[in-house]
Design a protein around this motif. Structure first.
Motif, mmCIF file in Angstrom:
data_model
loop_
_atom_site.group_PDB
_atom_site.id
_atom_site.type_symbol
_atom_site.label_atom_id
_atom_site.label_comp_id
_atom_site.label_asym_id
_atom_site.label_seq_id
_atom_site.Cartn_x
_atom_site.Cartn_y
_atom_site.Cartn_z
ATOM 1 N N ARG A 180 10.629 45.791 61.049
ATOM 2 C CA ARG A 180 9.936 46.915 61.700
ATOM 3 C C ARG A 180 9.014 46.429 62.811
ATOM 4 N N LEU A 181 8.287 45.349 62.575
ATOM 5 C CA LEU A 181 7.378 44.854 63.599
ATOM 6 C C LEU A 181 8.154 44.256 64.778
ATOM 7 N N ALA A 182 9.293 43.623 64.502
ATOM 8 C CA ALA A 182 10.122 43.108 65.597
ATOM 9 C C ALA A 182 10.637 44.263 66.453
ATOM 10 N N ALA A 183 11.082 45.336 65.797
ATOM 11 C CA ALA A 183 11.547 46.507 66.543
ATOM 12 C C ALA A 183 10.406 47.138 67.333
ATOM 13 N N ALA A 184 9.220 47.172 66.729
ATOM 14 C CA ALA A 184 8.066 47.753 67.411
ATOM 15 C C ALA A 184 7.718 46.982 68.680
ATOM 16 N N GLU A 185 7.926 45.659 68.659
ATOM 17 C CA GLU A 185 7.658 44.868 69.857
ATOM 18 C C GLU A 185 8.506 45.342 71.027
ATOM 19 N N ALA A 186 9.724 45.772 70.725
ATOM 20 C CA ALA A 186 10.618 46.276 71.766
ATOM 21 C C ALA A 186 10.512 47.789 71.932
ATOM 22 N N ARG A 187 9.681 48.429 71.119
ATOM 23 C CA ARG A 187 9.513 49.885 71.133
ATOM 24 C C ARG A 187 10.829 50.599 70.856
ATOM 25 N N VAL A 188 11.546 50.085 69.858
ATOM 26 C CA VAL A 188 12.770 50.730 69.393
ATOM 27 C C VAL A 188 12.648 50.971 67.895
ATOM 28 N N PRO A 189 13.439 51.876 67.342
ATOM 29 C CA PRO A 189 13.355 52.164 65.910
ATOM 30 C C PRO A 189 13.972 51.057 65.057
ATOM 31 N N ALA A 190 13.600 51.061 63.790
ATOM 32 C CA ALA A 190 14.238 50.205 62.788
ATOM 33 C C ALA A 190 14.907 51.110 61.760
ATOM 34 N N TYR A 191 16.071 50.668 61.283
ATOM 35 C CA TYR A 191 16.859 51.446 60.322
ATOM 36 C C TYR A 191 17.099 50.624 59.063
ATOM 37 N N ASP A 192 16.872 51.252 57.919
ATOM 38 C CA ASP A 192 17.022 50.559 56.652
ATOM 39 C C ASP A 192 18.492 50.437 56.277
ATOM 40 N N GLY A 193 18.813 49.357 55.543
ATOM 41 C CA GLY A 193 20.186 49.082 55.179
ATOM 42 C C GLY A 193 20.686 49.941 54.032
ATOM 43 N N ALA A 194 21.964 49.786 53.731
ATOM 44 C CA ALA A 194 22.623 50.615 52.722
ATOM 45 C C ALA A 194 22.163 50.279 51.307
ATOM 46 N N TYR A 195 22.271 51.280 50.451
ATOM 47 C CA TYR A 195 22.096 51.096 49.007
ATOM 48 C C TYR A 195 23.420 51.483 48.373
ATOM 49 N N ALA A 196 24.081 50.524 47.740
ATOM 50 C CA ALA A 196 25.487 50.674 47.380
ATOM 51 C C ALA A 196 25.755 51.387 46.068
ATOM 52 N N GLY A 215 7.476 52.792 58.386
ATOM 53 C CA GLY A 215 7.746 53.216 59.758
ATOM 54 C C GLY A 215 9.201 53.214 60.166
ATOM 55 N N PHE A 216 10.130 53.150 59.203
ATOM 56 C CA PHE A 216 11.549 53.187 59.553
ATOM 57 C C PHE A 216 11.951 54.602 59.933
ATOM 58 N N ALA A 217 12.976 54.676 60.801
ATOM 59 C CA ALA A 217 13.408 55.973 61.322
ATOM 60 C C ALA A 217 14.518 56.597 60.500
ATOM 61 N N GLY A 218 15.245 55.788 59.712
ATOM 62 C CA GLY A 218 16.368 56.324 58.952
ATOM 63 C C GLY A 218 16.992 55.252 58.089
ATOM 64 N N LYS A 219 18.081 55.629 57.417
ATOM 65 C CA LYS A 219 18.725 54.717 56.476
ATOM 66 C C LYS A 219 20.231 54.959 56.468
ATOM 67 N N SER A 220 20.974 53.891 56.259
ATOM 68 C CA SER A 220 22.424 54.001 56.146
ATOM 69 C C SER A 220 22.812 54.759 54.882
ATOM 70 N N CYS A 221 23.950 55.451 54.955
ATOM 71 C CA CYS A 221 24.501 56.175 53.812
ATOM 72 C C CYS A 221 25.934 55.685 53.609
ATOM 73 N N ILE A 222 26.277 55.333 52.385
ATOM 74 C CA ILE A 222 27.654 54.916 52.136
ATOM 75 C C ILE A 222 28.466 56.033 51.490
ATOM 76 N N HIS A 223 27.812 57.150 51.200
ATOM 77 C CA HIS A 223 28.492 58.286 50.573
ATOM 78 C C HIS A 223 27.825 59.572 51.066
ATOM 79 N N PRO A 224 28.609 60.642 51.249
ATOM 80 C CA PRO A 224 28.016 61.893 51.747
ATOM 81 C C PRO A 224 26.878 62.433 50.902
ATOM 82 N N THR A 225 26.847 62.117 49.602
ATOM 83 C CA THR A 225 25.763 62.632 48.755
ATOM 84 C C THR A 225 24.416 62.020 49.107
ATOM 85 N N GLN A 226 24.409 60.900 49.808
ATOM 86 C CA GLN A 226 23.149 60.276 50.208
ATOM 87 C C GLN A 226 22.573 60.893 51.479
ATOM 88 N N VAL A 227 23.407 61.596 52.232
ATOM 89 C CA VAL A 227 22.989 62.131 53.534
ATOM 90 C C VAL A 227 21.809 63.088 53.434
#
Length: 290
Positions: A180-196, A215-227
């Protein structure tokens, strides 16, 4: 402010029968995978299927379309770009990134294929942070090129070879904060990885909330029920939106009076809080324009 992705639904590129269903979901973004989810002997087939979907996209489709290509070192990267680069692709998800040089190499390749395809709008790059070196170089990766629209964590590739337990809270917090802090340095969002583990929606929700608190903007979804869980968790709460709007209104009044800092709800407000308030309102307006 760039369009954010509260939810990004993975779709294997070798499963075209799932494409229409995924497109009809409530996910903010679709992420077609040409890398890990596709067997080696089906790479070409998947590439063609995804390319066909991209070419058939409606011009008024508001869903963000991402394609995770094979890595730069795979020998398949440019074959992927030759098929997927076109008006239907919004973001290239680049896996296994370990340096800013790799981002710049990918950006140059995208520019070449965009020229051939006659694409004027630059395709963004979502860089995966999923190796120890990539984590160490995350800020250089984030700031390497203006095409970088965010950083995304890849937990399996990062943790499994190191023997790190995927559920260890300290490991998760450390990696998330570093990214998150690395992304903040570039002023871009960070996205959390999948939970399988699809069968544990309560833990998926917990991970969304933990990432949101960092401060993450979103998260990956591996199944529609996670959306719907991701969409809910990464949307500002009504009380947060209301307060942010009151802060911005008070800021206008303070500016008219020549006042730099002011108080809202007993809290002193200055520029860092205004930045946060503007971001909250922008997210609210992106996903609920009314």
């Amino acid at each position: 402010m760039q369009r954010l992705m509260r939810s990004k639904l993975f779709v294997p590129g070798s499963r075209p029968e799932l494409f229409a269903k995924a497109a009809a979901s409530a996910a903010d973004a679709l992420s077609f995978d040409l890398e890990d989810a596709v067997a080696a002997d089906r790479k070409a087939e998947a590439r063609v299927a995804v390319g066909s979907f991209l070419r058939g996209r409606s011009t008024d489709d508001r869903k963000i379309v991402v394609v995770r290509s094979n890595s730069l070192s795979s020998g398949l990267f440019e074959d992927d770009l030759e098929v997927i680069v076109g008006s239907g692709l919004d973001v290239l998800n680049l896996p296994m990134v370990e340096s800013g040089d790799e981002i710049r190499e990918a950006a140059r390749a995208l520019a070449r294929f965009e020229t051939v395809a006659g694409i004027e709008r630059p395709i963004g790059i979502l860089a995966n942070i999923e190796t120890p070196k990539g984590l160490r170089q995350a800020a250089d990766i984030a700031t390497a090129d203006s095409r970088v629209i965010g950083l995304q964590i890849g937990y399996a590739d990062l943790f499994e070879p190191c023997g790190i337990n995927r559920s260890d809270s300290q490991a998760l917090s450390y990696v998330r904060l570093a990214v998150r802090l690395a992304a903040a340095e570039a002023r871009v969002p960070a996205y959390d990885g999948a939970y399988a583990v699809v069968a544990k929606p309560e833990r998926y929700r917990e991970e969304c909330e933990e990432a949101r608190n960092l401060g993450f903007a979103g998260k990956s979804c591996i199944h529609p029920t996670q959306v719907p869980i991701a969409n809910e968790c990464f949307m500002p709460r009504p009380a947060e939106i209301e307060k942010a709007r009151r802060i911005l209104a008070a800021a206008e009044e303070a500016a008219a009076k020549g006042v730099g800092a002011f108080v809202v709800d007993g809290q002193m407000i200055d520029e860092p809080f205004l930045v946060s308030a503007r971001a909250i309102v922008a997210i609210a307006e992106q996903f609920d324009p009314a």
